[in-house]
Design an enzyme around this catalytic site. Sequence first.
Site, PDB file in Angstrom:
ATOM      1  N   ARG A 130       0.850  -1.310  -0.170  1.00 46.05           N
ATOM      2  CA  ARG A 130       0.015   0.085  -0.085  1.00 46.05           C
ATOM      3  C   ARG A 130       0.808   1.403  -0.132  1.00 46.05           C
ATOM      4  NH1 ARG A 130      -2.221  -3.458   3.995  1.00 46.05           N
ATOM      5  NH2 ARG A 130      -4.317  -4.345   3.469  1.00 46.05           N
TER       6      ARG A 130
ATOM      7  N   LYS B 242      -2.301  -2.372   8.012  1.00 39.82           N
ATOM      8  CA  LYS B 242      -3.414  -2.023   8.662  1.00 39.82           C
ATOM      9  C   LYS B 242      -3.579  -2.461  10.048  1.00 39.82           C
ATOM     10  CE  LYS B 242      -6.466  -0.815   4.773  1.00 39.82           C
ATOM     11  NZ  LYS B 242      -7.674  -1.174   3.985  1.00 39.82           N
TER      12      LYS B 242
ATOM     13  N   HIS C 260      -2.273   2.751  -5.776  1.00 36.72           N
ATOM     14  CA  HIS C 260      -3.084   1.625  -5.757  1.00 36.72           C
ATOM     15  C   HIS C 260      -3.167   0.732  -6.966  1.00 36.72           C
ATOM     16  CE1 HIS C 260      -5.136  -0.319  -2.238  1.00 36.72           C
ATOM     17  NE2 HIS C 260      -6.198  -0.785  -3.197  1.00 36.72           N
TER      18      HIS C 260
ATOM     19  N   ARG D 117      -0.822  -2.169  -6.806  1.00 38.22           N
ATOM     20  CA  ARG D 117      -1.188  -3.215  -6.044  1.00 38.22           C
ATOM     21  C   ARG D 117      -2.172  -4.165  -6.773  1.00 38.22           C
ATOM     22  NH1 ARG D 117      -1.442  -4.443  -0.500  1.00 38.22           N
ATOM     23  NH2 ARG D 117      -3.446  -5.153   0.341  1.00 38.22           N
TER      24      ARG D 117
ATOM     25  N   HIS E   5      -4.329  -8.992   3.244  1.00 36.64           N
ATOM     26  CA  HIS E   5      -5.619  -9.164   3.576  1.00 36.64           C
ATOM     27  C   HIS E   5      -6.117  -9.887   4.590  1.00 36.64           C
ATOM     28  CE1 HIS E   5      -6.394  -7.921  -1.016  1.00 36.64           C
ATOM     29  NE2 HIS E   5      -6.499  -6.902  -0.251  1.00 36.64           N
TER      30      HIS E   5
ATOM     31  N   TYR F  91      -9.581 -10.307  -7.577  1.00 36.42           N
ATOM     32  CA  TYR F  91      -8.647 -10.405  -8.655  1.00 36.42           C
ATOM     33  C   TYR F  91      -8.706 -11.872  -9.585  1.00 36.42           C
ATOM     34  CZ  TYR F  91      -6.488  -6.899  -6.006  1.00 36.42           C
ATOM     35  OH  TYR F  91      -6.254  -5.532  -5.171  1.00 36.42           O
TER      36      TYR F  91
END
Length: 298
Positions: free
Chosen positions: A146, A170, A241, A244, A267, A276
Amino acid sequence: MEKEKNNFLEYLKYERNYSDKTVLNYDKDLYLFLDFCDSNKINNYKKIDFEFIRSYLKFLYSLKYSNKTISRHLSSLRSFFKYLLKENIIENNPTLLISTPKKEQRLPNFISEIDLEKLFSIPNIEEPLGDRDELILRMFYATGIRLSELANMKVNDIDFYNRRIKIFGKGNKERYVLYGENCHKSLQRYLNNGRLKLLKEPNDYLFLNNKGENLSSGGIEYIINKIVKKSNTTNNHITPHTFRHTFATSMLNEGSDLVTVKELLGHSNLSTTSIYTHVSNEHLRNVYLNSHPRARKK
């Protein structure tokens, strides 16, 4: 009916401590709903039932609102009617049995191989800033990290022997990402050349600005935008992004399993990564249609 709405907004602001912006959004959503009630001669909340809420949602669809926007309006109504029920203004909540519109699933935007090469060719690696910018591009594509993760990357986070980097994602969740030969060469060149010229005083961060300070997320976004404008790519909507998305799509197209991509992206849920597979499957379909002798497009 206006009085109950105003009381509800005050409840959100003073009892629930909602921000002014959030309260304003509720106000806008409810204003539209009350206007719809007025046009249908509804002047009492007790007269509003399940069918009336459904007719209101159809009205929102007629305005060409997206599913996301309609879901937000419905969420506002649910909160409002829950409040009305709590205050004994109504006896039943007419929104309870209303289904939330399905999320519109947009396929991620990704960068083609040709456009990637165009982007990589823009930075002048003979100059310190160009040396840095080229590594930014390669690091994004090689790792799928990110924007904030790249901005916060420190030299000590890099395991040069195993070519992996410790990332704090995150929720400060720790994971490792890997990088390959092309990124390794750019990294070594930047550390031994560009970064040394940018460095003014001791600094742990990998990416520095022209003042020798750590490069901010906004600064990285500005660099990407500038490179995209110079590159004449077919895809004009390239952001940090997008790299990514491109990383994940490339991994799956080359045969990686979904769980590995999930771990590398950081994730929490596999369902987030599964978007994806739609891009990857579309790629496989196009390859099949253009390659199989009995399936080729005429």
